[in-house]
Write a protein that holds these residues in place. Structure first.
Motif, PDB file in Angstrom:
ATOM      1  N   PRO A   6       1.658   0.661  -3.901  1.00 17.05           N
ATOM      2  CA  PRO A   6       1.888   1.377  -5.054  1.00 17.05           C
ATOM      3  C   PRO A   6       1.500   0.627  -6.554  1.00 17.05           C
ATOM      4  CG  PRO A   6       4.035   1.032  -4.235  1.00 17.05           C
ATOM      5  CD  PRO A   6       2.973   0.323  -2.961  1.00 17.05           C
ATOM      6  N   GLY A   7       1.561  -0.483  -6.492  1.00 14.61           N
ATOM      7  CA  GLY A   7       1.797  -1.059  -7.822  1.00 14.61           C
ATOM      8  C   GLY A   7      -0.079  -1.206  -8.124  1.00 14.61           C
ATOM      9  N   MET A   8      -0.983  -1.273  -7.560  1.00 17.86           N
ATOM     10  CA  MET A   8      -2.336  -1.441  -7.546  1.00 17.86           C
ATOM     11  C   MET A   8      -2.845   0.039  -7.728  1.00 17.86           C
ATOM     12  SD  MET A   8      -4.018  -4.025  -7.933  1.00 17.86           S
ATOM     13  CE  MET A   8      -3.830  -5.860  -7.640  1.00 17.86           C
ATOM     14  N   PHE A  43     -18.774  -4.422  -6.004  1.00 22.33           N
ATOM     15  CA  PHE A  43     -18.372  -5.961  -5.902  1.00 22.33           C
ATOM     16  C   PHE A  43     -17.219  -6.372  -5.707  1.00 22.33           C
ATOM     17  CE2 PHE A  43     -21.854  -5.425  -9.815  1.00 22.33           C
ATOM     18  CZ  PHE A  43     -22.678  -5.738  -8.885  1.00 22.33           C
ATOM     19  N   ALA A  44     -16.015  -5.674  -6.021  1.00 20.80           N
ATOM     20  CA  ALA A  44     -14.580  -6.219  -5.604  1.00 20.80           C
ATOM     21  C   ALA A  44     -14.438  -5.966  -4.002  1.00 20.80           C
ATOM     22  CB  ALA A  44     -13.542  -5.283  -6.313  1.00 20.80           C
ATOM     23  N   ALA A  45     -14.908  -5.051  -3.517  1.00 17.01           N
ATOM     24  CA  ALA A  45     -14.740  -4.841  -1.979  1.00 17.01           C
ATOM     25  C   ALA A  45     -15.555  -5.925  -1.294  1.00 17.01           C
ATOM     26  CB  ALA A  45     -15.063  -3.567  -1.538  1.00 17.01           C
ATOM     27  N   ARG A  46     -16.821  -6.236  -1.795  1.00 11.91           N
ATOM     28  CA  ARG A  46     -17.430  -7.277  -1.002  1.00 11.91           C
ATOM     29  C   ARG A  46     -16.603  -8.689  -1.167  1.00 11.91           C
ATOM     30  NH1 ARG A  46     -19.030 -10.734   1.406  1.00 11.91           N
ATOM     31  NH2 ARG A  46     -20.960 -11.812   1.493  1.00 11.91           N
ATOM     32  N   ARG A  47     -16.169  -8.917  -2.493  1.00  9.90           N
ATOM     33  CA  ARG A  47     -15.445 -10.221  -2.606  1.00  9.90           C
ATOM     34  C   ARG A  47     -14.503 -10.061  -1.700  1.00  9.90           C
ATOM     35  NH1 ARG A  47     -16.435 -15.030  -4.774  1.00  9.90           N
ATOM     36  NH2 ARG A  47     -14.574 -15.825  -6.108  1.00  9.90           N
ATOM     37  N   CYS A  48     -13.461  -8.903  -1.517  1.00  8.65           N
ATOM     38  CA  CYS A  48     -12.496  -9.157  -0.865  1.00  8.65           C
ATOM     39  C   CYS A  48     -12.779  -9.028   0.603  1.00  8.65           C
ATOM     40  CB  CYS A  48     -11.554  -8.010  -1.062  1.00  8.65           C
ATOM     41  SG  CYS A  48     -10.856  -7.910  -2.775  1.00  8.65           S
ATOM     42  N   CYS A  85      -9.029  -2.653  -8.704  1.00 11.56           N
ATOM     43  CA  CYS A  85      -7.710  -2.486  -8.334  1.00 11.56           C
ATOM     44  C   CYS A  85      -7.661  -1.470  -6.993  1.00 11.56           C
ATOM     45  CB  CYS A  85      -6.843  -1.570  -9.246  1.00 11.56           C
ATOM     46  SG  CYS A  85      -6.423  -2.630 -10.869  1.00 11.56           S
ATOM     47  N   VAL A  86      -8.623  -0.477  -6.907  1.00  4.80           N
ATOM     48  CA  VAL A  86      -8.687   0.426  -5.591  1.00  4.80           C
ATOM     49  C   VAL A  86      -9.084  -0.660  -4.481  1.00  4.80           C
ATOM     50  CG1 VAL A  86      -9.960   2.330  -4.551  1.00  4.80           C
ATOM     51  CG2 VAL A  86      -9.032   2.409  -6.821  1.00  4.80           C
ATOM     52  N   ALA A 104      -4.518   1.189 -11.262  1.00  5.38           N
ATOM     53  CA  ALA A 104      -5.885   2.016 -11.042  1.00  5.38           C
ATOM     54  C   ALA A 104      -5.809   3.359 -11.793  1.00  5.38           C
ATOM     55  CB  ALA A 104      -6.334   2.116  -9.776  1.00  5.38           C
ATOM     56  N   VAL A 105      -4.960   4.001 -11.727  1.00  8.19           N
ATOM     57  CA  VAL A 105      -4.660   5.385 -12.506  1.00  8.19           C
ATOM     58  C   VAL A 105      -4.375   4.903 -14.103  1.00  8.19           C
ATOM     59  CG1 VAL A 105      -2.936   7.247 -12.871  1.00  8.19           C
ATOM     60  CG2 VAL A 105      -3.731   6.489 -10.504  1.00  8.19           C
ATOM     61  N   LEU A 106      -3.677   4.126 -14.447  1.00 10.93           N
ATOM     62  CA  LEU A 106      -3.509   4.188 -15.727  1.00 10.93           C
ATOM     63  C   LEU A 106      -5.023   3.386 -16.272  1.00 10.93           C
ATOM     64  CD1 LEU A 106      -1.637   3.165 -18.369  1.00 10.93           C
ATOM     65  CD2 LEU A 106      -1.612   0.789 -17.327  1.00 10.93           C
TER      66      LEU A 106
END
Length: 106
Positions: free
Chosen positions: A39-41, A79-84, A23-24, A45-47
């Motif tokens: 702010p939704g993401m 992994f997520a940052a690489r994917r994005c 999410c971050v 992420a906090v939740l």
């Protein structure tokens, strides 16, 4: 607490920390594209982080939170940052490899 319950809680914690890290990364990518924060993401992420901390803390105490959060969170973000396409992993190019490659193509 039985070992089965502890294992399930740790699996929940690991997946929630990985989801929070993703999410971050997605929030950063959207912020770069749209020019404003998301702010939704951040809320998701906090939740997920709070849920994962409660699961890991319940299964193994305060030390388990750090033991699960750091490696799983870093790996999930990477992994997520690489994917994005937030960053790229490149290898160094050596001059000898370039010379061999140019000789093969000529």
């Amino acid at each position: 607490m039985t070992i089965l319950v502890q294992t399930v809680l740790m699996l929940f914690a690991a997946s929630a920390f990985a989801g929070a890290a993703a999410c971050v990364a997605v929030g950063q990518q959207r912020g770069l594209q749209e020019g404003c924060g998301n702010p939704g993401m951040s809320a998701v992420a906090v939740l997920l982080s709070v849920f994962a901390s409660l699961c890991a803390g319940g299964a193994g105490g305060p030390a388990a939170i750090l033991a699960v959060a750091l490696p799983i969170g870093l790996a999930g973000y990477a992994f997520a940052a690489r994917r994005c396409d937030l960053f790229r992993i490149q290898t160094a190019v050596f001059e000898a490899d370039i010379a061999e490659g140019s000789e093969l193509h000529t």
